[in-house]
Design a protein around this motif. Structure first.
Motif, PDB file in Angstrom:
ATOM      1  N   GLU A 102       4.789  -7.137 -23.548  1.00  0.00           N
ATOM      2  CA  GLU A 102       4.446  -7.583 -22.198  1.00  0.00           C
ATOM      3  C   GLU A 102       4.941  -6.591 -21.155  1.00  0.00           C
ATOM      4  N   GLU A 103       6.089  -5.967 -21.441  1.00  0.00           N
ATOM      5  CA  GLU A 103       6.703  -5.062 -20.470  1.00  0.00           C
ATOM      6  C   GLU A 103       5.976  -3.720 -20.368  1.00  0.00           C
ATOM      7  N   ASN A 104       5.368  -3.261 -21.467  1.00  0.00           N
ATOM      8  CA  ASN A 104       4.777  -1.925 -21.412  1.00  0.00           C
ATOM      9  C   ASN A 104       3.255  -1.906 -21.557  1.00  0.00           C
ATOM     10  N   LYS A 105       2.615  -3.075 -21.626  1.00  0.00           N
ATOM     11  CA  LYS A 105       1.173  -3.086 -21.906  1.00  0.00           C
ATOM     12  C   LYS A 105       0.348  -2.482 -20.773  1.00  0.00           C
ATOM     13  N   TYR A 106       0.779  -2.654 -19.522  1.00  0.00           N
ATOM     14  CA  TYR A 106       0.032  -2.043 -18.425  1.00  0.00           C
ATOM     15  C   TYR A 106       0.061  -0.522 -18.542  1.00  0.00           C
ATOM     16  N   THR A 107       1.244   0.011 -18.770  1.00  0.00           N
ATOM     17  CA  THR A 107       1.384   1.459 -18.883  1.00  0.00           C
ATOM     18  C   THR A 107       0.620   1.982 -20.088  1.00  0.00           C
ATOM     19  N   PHE A 108       0.671   1.241 -21.195  1.00  0.00           N
ATOM     20  CA  PHE A 108      -0.069   1.630 -22.393  1.00  0.00           C
ATOM     21  C   PHE A 108      -1.574   1.645 -22.117  1.00  0.00           C
ATOM     22  N   PRO A 145      -7.500  -6.690 -20.645  1.00  0.00           N
ATOM     23  CA  PRO A 145      -7.605  -7.395 -19.366  1.00  0.00           C
ATOM     24  C   PRO A 145      -6.310  -8.038 -18.922  1.00  0.00           C
ATOM     25  N   ASN A 146      -5.472  -8.446 -19.867  1.00  0.00           N
ATOM     26  CA  ASN A 146      -4.200  -9.072 -19.489  1.00  0.00           C
ATOM     27  C   ASN A 146      -3.175  -8.060 -18.980  1.00  0.00           C
ATOM     28  N   ALA A 147      -3.543  -6.772 -19.065  1.00  0.00           N
ATOM     29  CA  ALA A 147      -2.650  -5.740 -18.531  1.00  0.00           C
ATOM     30  C   ALA A 147      -2.985  -5.386 -17.093  1.00  0.00           C
ATOM     31  N   ILE A 148      -4.061  -5.956 -16.573  1.00  0.00           N
ATOM     32  CA  ILE A 148      -4.542  -5.594 -15.242  1.00  0.00           C
ATOM     33  C   ILE A 148      -3.932  -6.509 -14.193  1.00  0.00           C
ATOM     34  N   TYR A 149      -3.487  -5.897 -13.097  1.00  0.00           N
ATOM     35  CA  TYR A 149      -2.933  -6.665 -11.989  1.00  0.00           C
ATOM     36  C   TYR A 149      -4.012  -6.956 -10.948  1.00  0.00           C
ATOM     37  N   GLU A 183     -14.962  -1.563 -22.717  1.00  0.00           N
ATOM     38  CA  GLU A 183     -15.209  -2.710 -23.576  1.00  0.00           C
ATOM     39  C   GLU A 183     -13.940  -3.524 -23.791  1.00  0.00           C
ATOM     40  N   VAL A 184     -14.124  -4.840 -23.836  1.00  0.00           N
ATOM     41  CA  VAL A 184     -13.004  -5.748 -24.082  1.00  0.00           C
ATOM     42  C   VAL A 184     -13.356  -6.591 -25.290  1.00  0.00           C
ATOM     43  N   THR A 185     -12.392  -6.799 -26.171  1.00  0.00           N
ATOM     44  CA  THR A 185     -12.655  -7.602 -27.348  1.00  0.00           C
ATOM     45  C   THR A 185     -12.724  -9.079 -26.992  1.00  0.00           C
ATOM     46  N   GLU A 186     -13.691  -9.758 -27.572  1.00  0.00           N
ATOM     47  CA  GLU A 186     -13.839 -11.187 -27.316  1.00  0.00           C
ATOM     48  C   GLU A 186     -12.673 -11.966 -27.914  1.00  0.00           C
ATOM     49  N   GLN A 187     -11.953 -11.333 -28.846  1.00  0.00           N
ATOM     50  CA  GLN A 187     -10.875 -12.048 -29.532  1.00  0.00           C
ATOM     51  C   GLN A 187      -9.587 -12.115 -28.707  1.00  0.00           C
ATOM     52  N   GLU A 188      -9.520 -11.350 -27.626  1.00  0.00           N
ATOM     53  CA  GLU A 188      -8.315 -11.392 -26.791  1.00  0.00           C
ATOM     54  C   GLU A 188      -8.356 -12.600 -25.867  1.00  0.00           C
ATOM     55  N   GLN A 189      -7.319 -13.404 -25.911  1.00  0.00           N
ATOM     56  CA  GLN A 189      -7.261 -14.583 -25.064  1.00  0.00           C
ATOM     57  C   GLN A 189      -6.816 -14.164 -23.665  1.00  0.00           C
ATOM     58  N   VAL A 190      -7.756 -14.143 -22.750  1.00  0.00           N
ATOM     59  CA  VAL A 190      -7.433 -13.742 -21.387  1.00  0.00           C
ATOM     60  C   VAL A 190      -6.816 -14.917 -20.643  1.00  0.00           C
ATOM     61  N   VAL A 191      -5.945 -14.591 -19.700  1.00  0.00           N
ATOM     62  CA  VAL A 191      -5.276 -15.628 -18.917  1.00  0.00           C
ATOM     63  C   VAL A 191      -6.290 -16.424 -18.128  1.00  0.00           C
ATOM     64  N   SER A 192      -7.272 -15.730 -17.574  1.00  0.00           N
ATOM     65  CA  SER A 192      -8.286 -16.389 -16.754  1.00  0.00           C
ATOM     66  C   SER A 192      -9.629 -15.725 -16.987  1.00  0.00           C
ATOM     67  N   GLN A 193     -10.612 -16.497 -17.437  1.00  0.00           N
ATOM     68  CA  GLN A 193     -11.935 -15.942 -17.643  1.00  0.00           C
ATOM     69  C   GLN A 193     -12.537 -15.488 -16.328  1.00  0.00           C
ATOM     70  N   GLN A 194     -12.268 -16.212 -15.242  1.00  0.00           N
ATOM     71  CA  GLN A 194     -12.774 -15.826 -13.943  1.00  0.00           C
ATOM     72  C   GLN A 194     -12.208 -14.472 -13.519  1.00  0.00           C
ATOM     73  N   PHE A 195     -10.947 -14.228 -13.858  1.00  0.00           N
ATOM     74  CA  PHE A 195     -10.354 -12.933 -13.529  1.00  0.00           C
ATOM     75  C   PHE A 195     -11.025 -11.822 -14.326  1.00  0.00           C
ATOM     76  N   LEU A 196     -11.344 -12.088 -15.598  1.00  0.00           N
ATOM     77  CA  LEU A 196     -12.051 -11.097 -16.402  1.00  0.00           C
ATOM     78  C   LEU A 196     -13.409 -10.781 -15.788  1.00  0.00           C
ATOM     79  N   VAL A 197     -14.095 -11.786 -15.295  1.00  0.00           N
ATOM     80  CA  VAL A 197     -15.378 -11.569 -14.622  1.00  0.00           C
ATOM     81  C   VAL A 197     -15.175 -10.674 -13.400  1.00  0.00           C
ATOM     82  N   GLU A 198     -14.106 -10.916 -12.632  1.00  0.00           N
ATOM     83  CA  GLU A 198     -13.813 -10.084 -11.466  1.00  0.00           C
ATOM     84  C   GLU A 198     -13.555  -8.633 -11.874  1.00  0.00           C
TER      85      GLU A 198
END
Length: 244
Positions: A56-62, A89-93, A119-134
């Motif tokens: 969680e701490e380094n995923k944005y940088t990665f 997508p969960n690494a995006i602010y 491309e984003v994998t459908e298997q990743e559980q995003v925090v918010s689907q609406q945010f992924l759309v954004e």
């Protein structure tokens, strides 16, 4: 939303990363549609070993580092056609702010942003689907193409398509494996083909490993394919594809 944290995008996790490239082929035109960038270690270590160190701490940088490395390497080896980059997508602010490094890298390396697919994998559980759309909408606004990977195997599925129609759907390899012998998989893939046709979305069949899988998909009208049957990923290199 808060702005992205500052970071050193070149060495995010205390170890180096490189990119391997695997072609996505157009069997009708007998050319390469795009190359997918796949993360590897400095000495070619597999993606699993690298991704296992993402927290969680380094995923944005990665995530940012993978984008930079993919574009820089693609430019250096003169990658023809499009470049497909996986993102987390969960690494995006905030979408626009988090694209700044990508846009700067593309400009600096003179790599055409219109040739980049995110491309984003459908298997990743995003925090918010609406945010992924954004996120997808922000990427499209900047001229990037968008894709959903592993379609048919994950959490988003049809609900995501109802809110956003990407440029590309990549059919999950589990649906492709031995499809020539499995009527259920054949029915599911035909349904995805109908969705793609009616919504104007390109389809890529991924994970093709055998001649029988290739022939079935070819005869079914799918022209964009990816898998070991055509070529394994190559570390920081590309070569001519031997088309069937």
């Amino acid at each position: 939303m808060s702005a992205c944290p500052t970071c050193n995008c070149r060495k995010p996790l205390g170890f180096g990363i490189k990119m391997a490239f695997q072609p996505i082929v157009d069997i009708a035109k007998k050319n390469v549609f795009a190359y997918e960038a796949l993360v590897r270690g400095e000495n070619g270590e597999g993606a699993g070993r690298i991704l296992g160190q993402v927290t969680e701490e380094n995923k944005y940088t990665f995530d940012q580092s993978c984008r930079v490395q993919a574009i820089e390497t693609a430019s250096r080896i003169k990658l023809p056609g499009s470049l497909s980059i996986n993102f987390m997508p969960n690494a995006i602010y905030e979408p626009e702010t988090c694209l700044e490094k990508t846009l700067e890298t593309a400009k600096r390396t003179q790599f055409n942003r219109n040739n980049i697919i995110f491309e984003v994998t459908e298997q990743e559980q995003v925090v918010s689907q609406q945010f992924l759309v954004e996120v997808f909408e922000a990427y499209r606004k900047e001229g990037f193409k968008t894709a959903i990977d592993d379609f048919g195997a994950g959490y988003a599925g049809l609900n995501l398509l109802a809110d956003f129609q990407p440029d590309i759907l990549k059919i999950d390899m589990k649906l492709i494996r031995d499809i020539c012998q499995n009527k259920v998989k054949q029915t599911l893939v035909r349904s995805i083909q109908q969705i793609g046709e009616e919504l104007g979305i390109q389809l890529i069949a991924e994970g093709i490993e055998t001649e029988d899988e290739y022939k079935y998909l070819r005869d079914s009208g799918i022209t964009l394919m990816q898998g070991y049957y055509f070529q394994k990923p190559m570390l920081e290199a590309i070569q001519d594809v031997n088309f069937p």
